[in-house]
Scaffold this motif. Structure first.
Motif, PDB file in Angstrom:
ATOM      1  N   LEU A  56       0.825  -1.210   0.000  1.00  0.00           N
ATOM      2  CA  LEU A  56       0.000   0.000   0.000  1.00  0.00           C
ATOM      3  C   LEU A  56       0.858   1.258   0.000  1.00  0.00           C
ATOM      4  O   LEU A  56       0.578   2.224  -0.722  1.00  0.00           O
ATOM      5  N   LEU A  57       1.914   1.268   0.782  1.00  0.00           N
ATOM      6  CA  LEU A  57       2.807   2.423   0.825  1.00  0.00           C
ATOM      7  C   LEU A  57       3.503   2.632  -0.514  1.00  0.00           C
ATOM      8  O   LEU A  57       3.798   3.763  -0.909  1.00  0.00           O
ATOM      9  N   GLY A  58       3.746   1.538  -1.221  1.00  0.00           N
ATOM     10  CA  GLY A  58       4.402   1.637  -2.518  1.00  0.00           C
ATOM     11  C   GLY A  58       3.563   2.312  -3.584  1.00  0.00           C
ATOM     12  O   GLY A  58       4.096   2.800  -4.583  1.00  0.00           O
ATOM     13  N   VAL A  59       2.248   2.370  -3.379  1.00  0.00           N
ATOM     14  CA  VAL A  59       1.367   3.015  -4.356  1.00  0.00           C
ATOM     15  C   VAL A  59       1.750   4.481  -4.551  1.00  0.00           C
ATOM     16  O   VAL A  59       1.644   5.020  -5.652  1.00  0.00           O
ATOM     17  N   CYS A  60       2.224   5.129  -3.492  1.00  0.00           N
ATOM     18  CA  CYS A  60       2.586   6.546  -3.572  1.00  0.00           C
ATOM     19  C   CYS A  60       4.070   6.764  -3.835  1.00  0.00           C
ATOM     20  O   CYS A  60       4.540   7.906  -3.841  1.00  0.00           O
ATOM     21  N   SER A  61       4.821   5.681  -4.027  1.00  0.00           N
ATOM     22  CA  SER A  61       6.265   5.850  -4.239  1.00  0.00           C
ATOM     23  C   SER A  61       6.752   5.002  -5.405  1.00  0.00           C
ATOM     24  O   SER A  61       7.804   4.364  -5.331  1.00  0.00           O
ATOM     25  N   GLY A  62       5.975   4.977  -6.477  1.00  0.00           N
ATOM     26  CA  GLY A  62       6.398   4.257  -7.667  1.00  0.00           C
ATOM     27  C   GLY A  62       6.348   2.756  -7.559  1.00  0.00           C
ATOM     28  O   GLY A  62       6.997   2.047  -8.330  1.00  0.00           O
ATOM     29  N   ASP A  83       8.143  16.276   5.618  1.00  0.00           N
ATOM     30  CA  ASP A  83       8.533  16.302   4.207  1.00  0.00           C
ATOM     31  C   ASP A  83       8.015  15.103   3.422  1.00  0.00           C
ATOM     32  O   ASP A  83       7.809  15.193   2.207  1.00  0.00           O
ATOM     33  N   ALA A  84       7.825  13.985   4.099  1.00  0.00           N
ATOM     34  CA  ALA A  84       7.501  12.753   3.380  1.00  0.00           C
ATOM     35  C   ALA A  84       6.035  12.338   3.477  1.00  0.00           C
ATOM     36  O   ALA A  84       5.628  11.373   2.834  1.00  0.00           O
ATOM     37  N   ALA A  85       5.234  13.037   4.254  1.00  0.00           N
ATOM     38  CA  ALA A  85       3.831  12.644   4.442  1.00  0.00           C
ATOM     39  C   ALA A  85       3.081  12.628   3.114  1.00  0.00           C
ATOM     40  O   ALA A  85       3.207  13.541   2.297  1.00  0.00           O
ATOM     41  N   ASN A  86       2.323  11.577   2.887  1.00  0.00           N
ATOM     42  CA  ASN A  86       1.507  11.480   1.680  1.00  0.00           C
ATOM     43  C   ASN A  86       0.240  10.684   1.994  1.00  0.00           C
ATOM     44  O   ASN A  86       0.125  10.094   3.077  1.00  0.00           O
ATOM     45  N   PRO A  87      -0.738  10.647   1.090  1.00  0.00           N
ATOM     46  CA  PRO A  87      -2.000   9.957   1.368  1.00  0.00           C
ATOM     47  C   PRO A  87      -1.846   8.476   1.713  1.00  0.00           C
ATOM     48  O   PRO A  87      -2.664   7.930   2.465  1.00  0.00           O
ATOM     49  N   CYS A  88      -0.823   7.823   1.179  1.00  0.00           N
ATOM     50  CA  CYS A  88      -0.632   6.405   1.461  1.00  0.00           C
ATOM     51  C   CYS A  88      -0.199   6.149   2.903  1.00  0.00           C
ATOM     52  O   CYS A  88      -0.348   5.036   3.412  1.00  0.00           O
TER      53      CYS A  88
END
Length: 201
Positions: A56-62, A83-88
């Motif tokens: 799931l975390l990989g969805v936002c990081s390629g 700096d690294a927070a994202n929806p995933c």
């Protein structure tokens, strides 16, 4: 375009599609669940919560995100950095999975409010499309906001109940924006450690 070229073109497209699907669903973790009492936290494909969280975390990081093992017992995974927070990362589903990942390594967990300290906005479900074929455990959709924590006891009971009622569908919630299921939980402390955005201590 001749028949031979058409075949080559289709073959290339199929190969590329397979490549990208593998990238999206790739799981990268060296975290090992050592507690037999937390085997219920695995999905129907016998993948650990650490592995599911990685996907799931990989969805936002390629398509690639490594969930590293906790360095020791009584350590935890921290929430995303500013700096690294994202929806995933900023959602209840991944928080629950990372909490289960920490607990199955005999680690501890942080509260939901601590996890989302650097998040804006936050989500009470997974806000992206879930990779094809990934089975997200049902307990990952339980409410963590009411008691501000992941409740392992409630999660285990939910898993056992779903296994009894829906043996063929147990844990197979691989749908986009599955509605959160609200339950009252008893408080319980938890935490995790990744190599980039998510830190640990």
């Amino acid at each position: 375009m001749g028949a031979t070229n058409v075949v080559r073109w289709l073959t290339t497209c199929i190969a590329l599609a397979a490549f990208f699907e593998l990238r999206v669903t790739a799981q990268d973790t060296d975290a090992v669940c050592t507690l037999a009492s937390l085997q219920w936290s695995f999905n129907t494909e016998k993948q650990s919560p650490c592995a599911v969280a990685s996907s799931l975390l990989g969805v936002c990081s390629g398509g690639d995100y490594k969930v590293v093992a906790l360095p020791d017992t009584d350590t935890e995974y921290l929430g995303p950095s500013i700096d690294a927070a994202n929806p995933c990362q900023c959602n209840t589903v991944v928080y629950s999975l990372m909490s289960a990942c920490a607990l199955c390594q005999n680690g501890t967990i942080i509260t939901w409010s601590e996890w989302i300290t650097n998040c804006a906005p936050i989500y009470t479900t997974f806000p992206k499309l879930i990779p094809d074929g990934l089975r997200v455990p049902a307990y990952a959709y339980l409410d963590v906001e009411t008691q501000d924590t992941f409740d392992a006891n409630a999660a285990m009971q939910d898993m056992l109940l779903s296994l009894r009622l829906y043996p063929q569908l147990h844990q197979q919630l691989a749908v986009h924006n599955h509605p959160s299921r609200f339950r009252k939980h008893l408080p319980l402390r938890l935490l995790p450690v990744p190599p980039h955005p998510l830190q640990s201590h």
